[in-house]
Write an enzyme that holds these catalytic residues in place. Structure first.
Site, PDB file in Angstrom:
ATOM      1  N   ASN A 188     -23.937 -24.085  12.950  1.00 37.96           N
ATOM      2  CA  ASN A 188     -23.837 -24.158  14.418  1.00 37.96           C
ATOM      3  C   ASN A 188     -24.613 -23.019  15.095  1.00 37.96           C
ATOM      4  O   ASN A 188     -24.507 -22.844  16.301  1.00 37.96           O
ATOM      5  CB  ASN A 188     -22.371 -24.130  14.876  1.00 37.96           C
ATOM      6  CG  ASN A 188     -21.730 -22.770  14.659  1.00 37.96           C
ATOM      7  OD1 ASN A 188     -22.280 -21.928  13.956  1.00 37.96           O
ATOM      8  ND2 ASN A 188     -20.570 -22.558  15.257  1.00 37.96           N
ATOM      9  N   SER A 231     -19.642 -18.581   8.140  1.00 32.97           N
ATOM     10  CA  SER A 231     -18.743 -17.572   8.725  1.00 32.97           C
ATOM     11  C   SER A 231     -19.590 -16.413   9.217  1.00 32.97           C
ATOM     12  O   SER A 231     -20.529 -16.005   8.521  1.00 32.97           O
ATOM     13  CB  SER A 231     -17.767 -17.014   7.667  1.00 32.97           C
ATOM     14  OG  SER A 231     -17.074 -15.900   8.207  1.00 32.97           O
ATOM     15  N   ASN A 286     -11.543 -28.186   6.604  1.00 35.63           N
ATOM     16  CA  ASN A 286     -12.380 -29.386   6.810  1.00 35.63           C
ATOM     17  C   ASN A 286     -13.348 -29.597   5.644  1.00 35.63           C
ATOM     18  O   ASN A 286     -13.578 -30.733   5.209  1.00 35.63           O
ATOM     19  CB  ASN A 286     -13.174 -29.258   8.117  1.00 35.63           C
ATOM     20  CG  ASN A 286     -12.286 -29.447   9.336  1.00 35.63           C
ATOM     21  OD1 ASN A 286     -11.268 -30.128   9.268  1.00 35.63           O
ATOM     22  ND2 ASN A 286     -12.665 -28.850  10.457  1.00 35.63           N
ATOM     23  N   ALA A 289     -17.614 -19.106  -0.372  1.00 34.20           N
ATOM     24  CA  ALA A 289     -18.127 -17.732  -0.301  1.00 34.20           C
ATOM     25  C   ALA A 289     -17.025 -16.813   0.211  1.00 34.20           C
ATOM     26  O   ALA A 289     -16.789 -16.718   1.411  1.00 34.20           O
ATOM     27  CB  ALA A 289     -19.337 -17.677   0.638  1.00 34.20           C
ATOM     28  N   TYR A 314     -11.754 -11.030  10.013  1.00 37.18           N
ATOM     29  CA  TYR A 314     -12.606 -11.454   8.895  1.00 37.18           C
ATOM     30  C   TYR A 314     -11.807 -11.435   7.591  1.00 37.18           C
ATOM     31  O   TYR A 314     -11.736 -12.442   6.878  1.00 37.18           O
ATOM     32  CB  TYR A 314     -13.797 -10.509   8.807  1.00 37.18           C
ATOM     33  CG  TYR A 314     -14.819 -10.856   7.748  1.00 37.18           C
ATOM     34  CD1 TYR A 314     -15.581 -12.018   7.846  1.00 37.18           C
ATOM     35  CD2 TYR A 314     -15.041 -10.013   6.658  1.00 37.18           C
ATOM     36  CE1 TYR A 314     -16.543 -12.326   6.881  1.00 37.18           C
ATOM     37  CE2 TYR A 314     -15.997 -10.315   5.697  1.00 37.18           C
ATOM     38  CZ  TYR A 314     -16.741 -11.472   5.811  1.00 37.18           C
ATOM     39  OH  TYR A 314     -17.689 -11.771   4.864  1.00 37.18           O
ATOM     40  N   LYS A 374     -10.690 -14.707   5.389  1.00 35.22           N
ATOM     41  CA  LYS A 374     -11.198 -14.922   4.027  1.00 35.22           C
ATOM     42  C   LYS A 374     -10.051 -15.042   3.026  1.00 35.22           C
ATOM     43  O   LYS A 374     -10.127 -15.803   2.057  1.00 35.22           O
ATOM     44  CB  LYS A 374     -12.124 -13.766   3.632  1.00 35.22           C
ATOM     45  CG  LYS A 374     -13.465 -13.795   4.371  1.00 35.22           C
ATOM     46  CD  LYS A 374     -14.329 -14.958   3.882  1.00 35.22           C
ATOM     47  CE  LYS A 374     -15.681 -14.984   4.538  1.00 35.22           C
ATOM     48  NZ  LYS A 374     -16.504 -16.123   4.124  1.00 35.22           N
ATOM     49  N   TYR A 433      -6.012 -26.464  -2.767  1.00 32.12           N
ATOM     50  CA  TYR A 433      -6.679 -27.760  -2.990  1.00 32.12           C
ATOM     51  C   TYR A 433      -6.935 -27.981  -4.475  1.00 32.12           C
ATOM     52  O   TYR A 433      -6.965 -29.117  -4.947  1.00 32.12           O
ATOM     53  CB  TYR A 433      -7.973 -27.875  -2.162  1.00 32.12           C
ATOM     54  CG  TYR A 433      -7.712 -28.508  -0.816  1.00 32.12           C
ATOM     55  CD1 TYR A 433      -6.938 -27.852   0.141  1.00 32.12           C
ATOM     56  CD2 TYR A 433      -8.186 -29.781  -0.508  1.00 32.12           C
ATOM     57  CE1 TYR A 433      -6.667 -28.431   1.367  1.00 32.12           C
ATOM     58  CE2 TYR A 433      -7.913 -30.372   0.714  1.00 32.12           C
ATOM     59  CZ  TYR A 433      -7.158 -29.692   1.649  1.00 32.12           C
ATOM     60  OH  TYR A 433      -6.872 -30.277   2.855  1.00 32.12           O
ATOM     61  N   THR A 470     -24.715  -7.666  -0.045  1.00 29.15           N
ATOM     62  CA  THR A 470     -25.976  -8.244  -0.522  1.00 29.15           C
ATOM     63  C   THR A 470     -27.033  -8.081   0.558  1.00 29.15           C
ATOM     64  O   THR A 470     -26.715  -8.107   1.745  1.00 29.15           O
ATOM     65  CB  THR A 470     -25.767  -9.726  -0.871  1.00 29.15           C
ATOM     66  OG1 THR A 470     -24.747  -9.806  -1.873  1.00 29.15           O
ATOM     67  CG2 THR A 470     -27.029 -10.359  -1.424  1.00 29.15           C
ATOM     68  N   ARG A 478     -25.526  -3.871   9.410  1.00 27.35           N
ATOM     69  CA  ARG A 478     -25.191  -3.618   8.006  1.00 27.35           C
ATOM     70  C   ARG A 478     -26.073  -2.481   7.485  1.00 27.35           C
ATOM     71  O   ARG A 478     -27.149  -2.214   8.026  1.00 27.35           O
ATOM     72  CB  ARG A 478     -25.345  -4.898   7.177  1.00 27.35           C
ATOM     73  CG  ARG A 478     -24.192  -5.863   7.458  1.00 27.35           C
ATOM     74  CD  ARG A 478     -24.149  -7.045   6.521  1.00 27.35           C
ATOM     75  NE  ARG A 478     -24.688  -8.246   7.122  1.00 27.35           N
ATOM     76  CZ  ARG A 478     -24.505  -9.473   6.641  1.00 27.35           C
ATOM     77  NH1 ARG A 478     -23.788  -9.669   5.565  1.00 27.35           N
ATOM     78  NH2 ARG A 478     -25.043 -10.523   7.224  1.00 27.35           N
TER      79      ARG A 478
HETATM   80  N1  LIG Z   1     -24.174 -10.944   3.006  1.00 25.35           N
HETATM   81  C1  LIG Z   1     -23.183 -10.358   2.395  1.00 25.35           C
HETATM   82  O1  LIG Z   1     -23.331  -9.234   1.921  1.00 25.35           O
HETATM   83  C2  LIG Z   1     -21.854 -11.062   2.217  1.00 25.35           C
HETATM   84  C3  LIG Z   1     -20.822 -10.355   1.582  1.00 25.35           C
HETATM   85  C4  LIG Z   1     -19.609 -10.991   1.388  1.00 25.35           C
HETATM   86  C5  LIG Z   1     -19.423 -12.299   1.802  1.00 25.35           C
HETATM   87  N2  LIG Z   1     -20.437 -12.949   2.432  1.00 25.35           N
HETATM   88  C6  LIG Z   1     -20.152 -14.325   2.898  1.00 25.35           C
HETATM   89  O2  LIG Z   1     -21.268 -15.164   2.659  1.00 25.35           O
HETATM   90  C7  LIG Z   1     -21.386 -16.103   3.728  1.00 25.35           C
HETATM   91  C8  LIG Z   1     -22.773 -16.021   4.327  1.00 25.35           C
HETATM   92  O3  LIG Z   1     -22.988 -14.705   4.834  1.00 25.35           O
HETATM   93  P1  LIG Z   1     -24.411 -14.254   5.422  1.00 25.35           P
HETATM   94  O4  LIG Z   1     -24.585 -12.836   5.093  1.00 25.35           O
HETATM   95  O5  LIG Z   1     -25.420 -15.234   5.024  1.00 25.35           O
HETATM   96  O6  LIG Z   1     -24.108 -14.340   6.998  1.00 25.35           O
HETATM   97  P2  LIG Z   1     -24.930 -15.069   8.148  1.00 25.35           P
HETATM   98  O7  LIG Z   1     -24.272 -14.698   9.435  1.00 25.35           O
HETATM   99  O8  LIG Z   1     -26.373 -14.810   7.998  1.00 25.35           O
HETATM  100  O9  LIG Z   1     -24.669 -16.608   7.827  1.00 25.35           O
HETATM  101  C9  LIG Z   1     -23.493 -17.278   8.191  1.00 25.35           C
HETATM  102  C10 LIG Z   1     -23.892 -18.633   8.765  1.00 25.35           C
HETATM  103  O10 LIG Z   1     -22.704 -19.379   9.110  1.00 25.35           O
HETATM  104  C11 LIG Z   1     -22.944 -20.052  10.346  1.00 25.35           C
HETATM  105  N3  LIG Z   1     -21.668 -20.364  10.976  1.00 25.35           N
HETATM  106  C12 LIG Z   1     -20.724 -19.502  11.435  1.00 25.35           C
HETATM  107  N4  LIG Z   1     -19.690 -20.175  11.973  1.00 25.35           N
HETATM  108  C13 LIG Z   1     -19.966 -21.494  11.819  1.00 25.35           C
HETATM  109  C14 LIG Z   1     -19.291 -22.693  12.171  1.00 25.35           C
HETATM  110  N5  LIG Z   1     -18.092 -22.668  12.791  1.00 25.35           N
HETATM  111  N6  LIG Z   1     -19.870 -23.872  11.873  1.00 25.35           N
HETATM  112  C15 LIG Z   1     -21.079 -23.940  11.267  1.00 25.35           C
HETATM  113  N7  LIG Z   1     -21.782 -22.825  10.910  1.00 25.35           N
HETATM  114  C16 LIG Z   1     -21.223 -21.627  11.185  1.00 25.35           C
HETATM  115  C17 LIG Z   1     -23.775 -19.049  11.134  1.00 25.35           C
HETATM  116  O11 LIG Z   1     -24.461 -19.617  12.240  1.00 25.35           O
HETATM  117  C18 LIG Z   1     -24.702 -18.508  10.069  1.00 25.35           C
HETATM  118  O12 LIG Z   1     -25.890 -19.253   9.956  1.00 25.35           O
HETATM  119  C19 LIG Z   1     -20.271 -15.795   4.722  1.00 25.35           C
HETATM  120  O13 LIG Z   1     -19.183 -16.654   4.486  1.00 25.35           O
HETATM  121  C20 LIG Z   1     -19.902 -14.380   4.386  1.00 25.35           C
HETATM  122  O14 LIG Z   1     -18.566 -14.098   4.711  1.00 25.35           O
HETATM  123  C21 LIG Z   1     -21.629 -12.361   2.663  1.00 25.35           C
END
Ligand SMILES: NC(=O)c1ccc[n+]([C@@H]2O[C@H](COP(=O)([O-])OP(=O)(O)OC[C@H]3O[C@@H](n4cnc5c(N)ncnc54)[C@H](O)[C@@H]3O)[C@@H](O)[C@H]2O)c1
Length: 316
Positions: A35, A77, A101, A116, A147, A151, A161, A177, A188
């Site tokens: 989104n 997220s 969902n 994730a 957050y 999670k 599930y 990451t 970050r």
């Molecule tokens: N990058 C990291 O270091 C890290 C660490 C731990 C966990 N994570 C998890 O990995 C996942 C991706 O993280 P990222 O770093 O790529 O973040 P990011 O913000 O780049 O990507 C998250 C994506 O989710 C989309 N999104 C958010 N809410 C939404 C919704 N309601 N419907 C549809 N899309 C939605 C955002 O638009 C975005 O494109 C997340 O769940 C995050 O919690 C990331």
């Protein structure tokens, strides 16, 4: 394994877009959903015209159906503190309604499911390094709780599930990451330091800089996640790089790479900022025959071109 049709939520984000690339490279068809709450269309620009990639703009907090899929990777997220504190309620919703969902969808089509999750489930850990069996030390009402608790709820939903509906679920606890497509201004550690150094600004360190983090390069993380998705493991698995760096050491690495003599400025530590973070990856090593290969120095060098282009775009 024959090619599959796979749903990736959060596809326009940093990790989601790299995951789409990896799944397409294996020959699968990928449906990406996002989104754009924190994502960026530019992360998927290279897939325009790719016949095996389909994109749908939608909010996963509303029930949805993309047709039959063999696998679901739930990455939607907000992920950085700046984003999830700005989008607090949305973060709680995507980690609850959104996760439910996507689990419903996996149940409907008997699809495998990978969620994730995050090292934030451990909160400010009293156990070091963090093992999957540690239940964490999370403040349920602090500024990060939107957050962390979302999670943790997601993990409970995924486990339920699997337990009640027999969905073939996987939980990855991702540690910090970085790499190309990481949002440039999301606060970050790596993006902050790289962008500041490339702009010639002072490098900001919160607290005394002796708090530690472990940084995993994106290609290592994605490889671990794809391996986990093919395993039989339902319980959480840490994926990250166990090399532990103080934030100050990390700033020095960035200075060395960019060749800048930038001043370092210290600012107050935000509330509930964890003091130590390091994954114990023994489980991933044994289960998936996986361990990270890219050192921080190499990973920063591989990310330099991307961050340079972000600074150039700002100055254009
Ligand atoms: N990058 C990291 O270091 C890290 C660490 C731990 C966990 N994570 C998890 O990995 C996942 C991706 O993280 P990222 O770093 O790529 O973040 P990011 O913000 O780049 O990507 C998250 C994506 O989710 C989309 N999104 C958010 N809410 C939404 C919704 N309601 N419907 C549809 N899309 C939605 C955002 O638009 C975005 O494109 C997340 O769940 C995050 O919690 C990331």
């Amino acid at each position: 394994m024959p090619p599959q049709r796979i749903l990736v939520t959060g596809a326009a984000g940093f990790l989601g877009s790299h995951l789409c690339d990896a799944l397409l490279a294996e020959g699968n068809d990928v449906v990406g959903v996002d989104n754009f709450a924190t994502g960026n269309n530019a992360n998927l620009a290279h897939l325009h015209g790719e016949p095996r990639f389909q994109f749908e703009e939608r909010d996963i907090c509303q029930p949805f159906d993309v047709g039959r899929v063999d696998g679901v990777f739930n990455f939607a997220s907000p992920a950085s503190p700046i984003d999830y504190m700005r989008l607090g309620v949305e973060t709680l919703l995507v980690g609850s309604a959104g996760t439910l969902n996507t689990l419903e969808l996996a149940k409907r089509y008997s699809a495998a499911y990978l969620h994730a999750s995050t090292s934030e489930c451990y909160g400010d850990p009293e156990v070091h390094p963090q093992v999957e069996t540690y239940w964490g030390n999370v403040n349920p009402i602090g500024p990060r709780s939107v957050y962390d608790e979302a999670k943790r709820f997601s993990e409970a939903a995924v486990a339920a599930y699997q337990r009640y509906h027999g969905v073939n679920t996987h939980l990855v606890r991702i540690f910090n990451t970085y790499g190309p497509r990481l949002q440039a201004n999301d606060g970050r550690v790596i993006s902050n330091l790289m962008m500041q150094a490339l702009r010639g600004e002072p490098l900001t360190i919160y607290g005394n800089g002796l708090q530690t983090r472990s940084f995993c390069y994106v290609s290592d993380l994605i490889e671990g996640i794809v391996r986990l998705s093919k395993s039989e493991e339902h319980d959480p698995v840490n994926i990250g790089n166990p090399d532990e760096w103080t934030i100050l050491e990390c700033a020095r690495e960035v200075q060395a790479l960019i060749g800048s003599e930038c001043e370092i400025v210290f600012k107050p530590l935000p509330q509930d900022d964890p003091t130590r973070r390091r994954p114990d990856i023994s489980k991933a090593k044994a289960l998936l025959a996986w361990s990270p290969k890219v050192s921080l120095r190499e990973g920063l060098a591989k990310s330099l071109g991307y961050f340079r282009s972000c600074v150039a775009a700002e100055q254009a």
